[in-house]
Design a protein around this motif. Structure first.
Motif, short mmCIF file in Angstrom:
data_model
loop_
_atom_site.label_atom_id
_atom_site.label_comp_id
_atom_site.label_asym_id
_atom_site.label_seq_id
_atom_site.Cartn_x
_atom_site.Cartn_y
_atom_site.Cartn_z
N SER A 51 0.81 -1.22 0.00
CA SER A 51 0.00 0.00 0.00
C SER A 51 0.84 1.27 0.00
O SER A 51 0.31 2.37 -0.20
N GLY A 52 2.15 1.14 0.27
CA GLY A 52 3.02 2.31 0.31
C GLY A 52 2.99 3.05 1.63
O GLY A 52 3.48 4.19 1.72
N MET A 53 2.47 2.45 2.68
CA MET A 53 2.39 3.12 3.98
C MET A 53 3.70 3.09 4.76
O MET A 53 3.81 3.74 5.80
N ARG A 134 -6.07 1.89 1.72
CA ARG A 134 -6.23 3.29 1.30
C ARG A 134 -7.08 4.05 2.31
O ARG A 134 -6.83 5.23 2.59
N THR A 135 -8.07 3.38 2.88
CA THR A 135 -8.89 4.00 3.93
C THR A 135 -8.06 4.27 5.17
O THR A 135 -8.20 5.32 5.81
N PRO A 258 -15.45 5.98 6.36
CA PRO A 258 -16.13 4.76 5.92
C PRO A 258 -15.28 3.94 4.94
O PRO A 258 -14.50 4.48 4.15
N PHE A 259 -15.49 2.63 5.01
CA PHE A 259 -14.90 1.70 4.05
C PHE A 259 -16.00 0.75 3.59
O PHE A 259 -16.73 0.19 4.41
N SER A 260 -16.10 0.55 2.28
CA SER A 260 -17.21 -0.26 1.76
C SER A 260 -16.73 -1.44 0.91
O SER A 260 -17.52 -2.04 0.18
N GLY A 261 -15.46 -1.80 0.99
CA GLY A 261 -14.95 -2.91 0.19
C GLY A 261 -15.08 -4.24 0.91
O GLY A 261 -15.79 -4.39 1.91
N GLU A 262 -14.36 -5.24 0.38
CA GLU A 262 -14.39 -6.59 0.96
C GLU A 262 -13.74 -6.58 2.34
O GLU A 262 -12.64 -6.07 2.52
#
Length: 457
Positions: A51-53, A134-135, A258-262
């Motif tokens: 993720s690049g964090m 990303r969230t 909010p996060f709405s993915g899997e």
């Protein structure tokens, strides 16, 4: 940004593969990017890196991952993650608030992070995708912009679940950073349905804040503790309470992203088998009349299934599970009654498997293990007070230290280690040893470790 991963749990719902020292996050059953199996923890650490964090992770003050865990899980983490993470070990298990407080103290006084450093706390085992991370980055950015003292991840619900706590945003909130009005712990079905109508989110157990925020909260319990060593020494004085109850629900400035993915919790066999690539793992034959059945076999013995439907079969040295998929969540109540030693354990040097054990009428006992040492790893220099051991080297090459004398060992060599005798072994290549213990008490706690430096050979 600093990331704290929480690694705990006993993994009883994934018995027999998981136990007190091998929790669900360490089971190497998920497909890795190259097809190799990986554990939930390995997958999450890989996803964080992708993720690049972890910018400037090689620098002392750069981004990094610290895992908060118990002593019983330390070796498994070292074995699976190596030097990709730092590990902070609790002196005793005291829930998530003390574990997070101890880790933030380590970041400040040992790693040297400033009070303004952004910290993200998350579980080590969610089954999720790139949007989740990303969230997490947006949460960290919200903290840096001072949107709130504490920022949470809110999972967009897919159903009115009774398994999760809920975050209720303030009325009329329209941005991607939602002010939080209140929290509701696991509701009944009717209440959960009403919460969804209010736009409530599942609490994903991910938190972001500035380091100083939690250091200040810790002062109310240990006002005169200066640094990690003192907090570690006085760990038992901290309340045994979750981070949600102690910090989140008392916070005055809270927002949610909010996060709405899997997003899944693979905490039951039924949930886990939905993500397995193959219906069989290990030495397994599935007959042509077998339907919707998953078998995970870690034994050398063959498991054959024919004419069965909707089953989970899991087998290893700890036991054998045969369970209907619809009842997989209920096995914990049976596993709670078990009081047996783990038969498989990952260590920093490799792993061991118990092959057999016998108790004799006169109180004498014997225990046989297979030890596998990874190349370059070594078992500590140690003695035992209640047992002696016979090591038979069955594969690979290594160095044996016995009361200060070093010899090279390989296939066919045998070493007799008497009570009180100092011994260690180092693997030059992958090394396998059959260990036979004998004595009146055969427990892992019968060990004293000593400093030892292997000479250059």
């Amino acid at each position: 940004m600093q990331i704290i991963l929480l690694s705990g749990g006993s993994g009883k719902r994934l018995w027999p593969l998981s136990n007190g020292v091998r929790s669900k996050q360490f089971l190497r059953l998920l497909p890795g990017p190259g097809g190799e199996p990986e554990s939930m923890t390995q997958r999450v650490v890989r996803q964080i890196a992708e993720s690049g964090m972890l910018e400037n992770a090689t620098q002392p003050s750069g981004s990094g991952i610290v895992v908060a865990t118990s002593a019983s899980q330390r070796d498994a983490l070292m074995n699976q993650l190596g030097d990709r993470v730092e590990i902070v070990t609790e002196p005793e298990r005291r829930d998530t608030f003390p574990a997070i407080a101890l880790s933030t103290t380590w970041l400040h006084s040992v790693k040297g992070c400033s009070r303004d450093e952004t910290v993200v706390v998350m579980p080590c085992d969610p089954y999720t995708e790139a949007g989740y991370f990303r969230t997490v980055k947006r949460m960290a950015e919200a903290v840096e912009r001072q949107a709130a003292d504490l920022v949470l991840m809110g999972i967009r619900p897919t159903c009115p679940s009774t398994k999760f706590g809920y975050i209720v945003p303030a009325p009329g909130a329209q941005t991607d950073i939602l002010p939080v009005a209140r929290f509701t712990e696991k509701p009944d079905a009717a209440r959960a349905a009403r919460l969804l109508e209010e736009g409530a989110l599942w609490n994903g157990g991910v938190f972001a804040f500035r380091l100083g925020y939690l250091l200040d909260a810790l002062k109310s319990y240990l006002p005169d503790a200066a640094g990690f060593e003192q907090v570690h020494a006085r760990y038992g004085e901290l309340p045994k309470i979750s981070f949600d109850y102690e910090i989140v629900e008392k916070a005055r400035s809270v927002a949610a992203v909010p996060f709405s993915g899997e997003w899944k919790d693979l905490g039951t066999w039924n949930a886990l088998t939905e993500e397995l690539v193959s219906e069989s793992t290990g030495n397994v034959i599935l007959g042509r009349h077998t339907e919707n059945t998953h078998v995970v076999n870690e034994l050398d013995l063959l498991v054959l299934c024919e004419g069965v439907k909707d089953l989970i079969v899991a087998a290893n040295s700890d036991g054998i599970l045969v369970c209907g998929k619809e009842h997989s969540e209920g096995i914990k109540e049976y596993v709670d009654r078990l009081n047996v030693r783990p038969m498989y354990e990952e260590r920093r040097w490799g792993y061991y498997k118990v092959l057999g054990q016998t108790d004799y009428e006169d109180g004498h006992r014997s225990l046989t293990k297979l030890l596998h040492l990874n190349a370059g790893c070594s078992i500590s220099y140690q003695t035992h007070a209640r047992r002696e051991e016979v090591w038979t080297f069955v594969d690979g090459e290594g160095l044996l230290a016995l009361d200060g004398r070093i010899t090279k060992v390989g296939r066919g060599d045998v070493a007799h280690i008497r009570r009180g005798e100092l011994h260690a072994v180092k693997a030059l290549t992958d090394l396998e040893i059959i260990e036979v213990q004998s004595g009146d008490e055969l427990v892992e706690e019968d060990i004293r470790r000593f400093d030892w430096n292997w000479p250059e050979m």
